[in-house]
Motif scaffolding. Structure first.
Motif, PDB file in Angstrom:
ATOM      1  N   SER A   1      38.999  42.019  46.480  1.00 40.73           N
ATOM      2  CA  SER A   1      39.393  40.609  46.542  1.00 40.73           C
ATOM      3  C   SER A   1      38.613  39.827  47.598  1.00 40.73           C
TER       4      SER A   1
ATOM      5  N   GLU B   1      36.325  36.601  46.845  1.00 34.73           N
ATOM      6  CA  GLU B   1      36.731  35.311  47.395  1.00 34.73           C
ATOM      7  C   GLU B   1      35.628  34.714  48.270  1.00 34.73           C
ATOM      8  N   THR B   2      34.962  35.555  49.050  1.00 37.86           N
ATOM      9  CA  THR B   2      33.878  35.076  49.912  1.00 37.86           C
ATOM     10  C   THR B   2      32.757  34.458  49.088  1.00 37.86           C
TER      11      THR B   2
ATOM     12  N   ASN C   1      33.795  31.028  47.439  1.00 36.73           N
ATOM     13  CA  ASN C   1      34.072  29.895  48.327  1.00 36.73           C
ATOM     14  C   ASN C   1      33.056  28.770  48.170  1.00 36.73           C
TER      15      ASN C   1
ATOM     16  N   ILE D   1      41.669  28.855  46.264  1.00 37.62           N
ATOM     17  CA  ILE D   1      41.537  30.207  45.711  1.00 37.62           C
ATOM     18  C   ILE D   1      42.777  30.998  46.117  1.00 37.62           C
ATOM     19  N   ARG D   2      43.432  31.602  45.138  1.00 35.96           N
ATOM     20  CA  ARG D   2      44.612  32.428  45.406  1.00 35.96           C
ATOM     21  C   ARG D   2      44.359  33.838  44.873  1.00 35.96           C
ATOM     22  N   SER D   3      44.896  34.827  45.564  1.00 37.26           N
ATOM     23  CA  SER D   3      44.718  36.206  45.108  1.00 37.26           C
ATOM     24  C   SER D   3      46.014  36.987  45.260  1.00 37.26           C
TER      25      SER D   3
ATOM     26  N   ILE E   1      42.696  37.230  40.959  1.00 28.66           N
ATOM     27  CA  ILE E   1      42.195  36.080  41.714  1.00 28.66           C
ATOM     28  C   ILE E   1      42.182  34.853  40.809  1.00 28.66           C
TER      29      ILE E   1
ATOM     30  N   ILE F   1      41.097  30.769  40.686  1.00 27.81           N
ATOM     31  CA  ILE F   1      40.338  29.676  41.298  1.00 27.81           C
ATOM     32  C   ILE F   1      40.756  28.377  40.618  1.00 27.81           C
TER      33      ILE F   1
END
Length: 210
Positions: A69, A73-74, A77, A85-87, A96, A98
């Motif tokens: 994750s 996510e990185t 971004n 962004i939620r995970s 994940i 977006i």
């Protein structure tokens, strides 16, 4: 205000055909809108969303978050028009989501997410998937397979080759995501003397099996 109302009344009395034409135009436009405006039981009023699901069997939620994750996510971004962004990290599963700005084209958002996903460095054998677009209802059903007579491998095979195929054939189903169980595997043991006898290598056997 009274002058405006009197002016409108006077104009209507002096030009009845214009008033009739405008009224007919409004009626036709209303009828056209009534028959051609799309009607949905659950109108999609949400922003554009892209969901990335990654399975990593046998790994804890902490490992999934750290090695799956966080790297995704990185990378995401820097995606265009992103708002949040939620995970969610579970045992063997990374989820994940977006969310994009209102009005963002769904196709372009998914394409950019897929391109950035290809740049993420993940553990061997891990293949994240960008999920197909779904309606406002999103995930609508969950189920589990249990049996007192069948093994986890047999249940996984039943899910992948029977249940999932039938569910995807149902009109309106965007995708079916399964996790857990054990994937059926086959092991091939080679005999070095026989490989030498026939002039083959282990790579030749591997290529033939593929």
């Amino acid at each position: 205000m009274n002058k405006i109302i009197k002016g409108l009344i006077g104009f209507s009395l002096r030009h009845p055909y214009v008033v009739f034409f405008v009224t007919a135009l409004v009626v036709v436009a209303g009828a056209f809108s009534f028959y051609y405006t799309p009607v949905e039981a659950y109108p999609d009023v949400t922003n554009t969303e892209v969901v990335i699901i990654t399975q990593w069997s046998g790994r804890s939620a902490e490992e999934v978050e750290r090695f799956i994750s966080v790297p995704i996510e990185t990378e995401m971004n820097s995606i265009s028009h992103k708002t949040v962004i939620r995970s969610i990290n579970l045992f063997g599963l990374s989820f994940i989501k977006i969310v994009f700005e209102d009005g963002t084209d769904n196709f372009n958002a998914r394409m950019e997410a897929a391109q950035k996903l290809a740049n993420v460095n993940l553990p061997d054998g891990v293949d994240p998937e960008v999920q197909p677009p779904t309606g406002p209802t999103g995930e609508i059903y969950r189920f589990t397979l249990t049996s007192k007579t069948k093994s986890a491998t047999e249940l996984k095979t039943l899910e992948d080759w029977v249940i999932e195929k039938n569910l995807k054939a149902v009109p309106g189903v965007g995708d079916v995501v399964s996790f857990g169980g054990r994937v059926r595997t086959f092991e091939v043991a080679v005999t070095p003397p026989l490989l030498t006898k026939y002039g083959l290598t282990a790579l030749d056997v591997y290529t033939a099996l593929q």
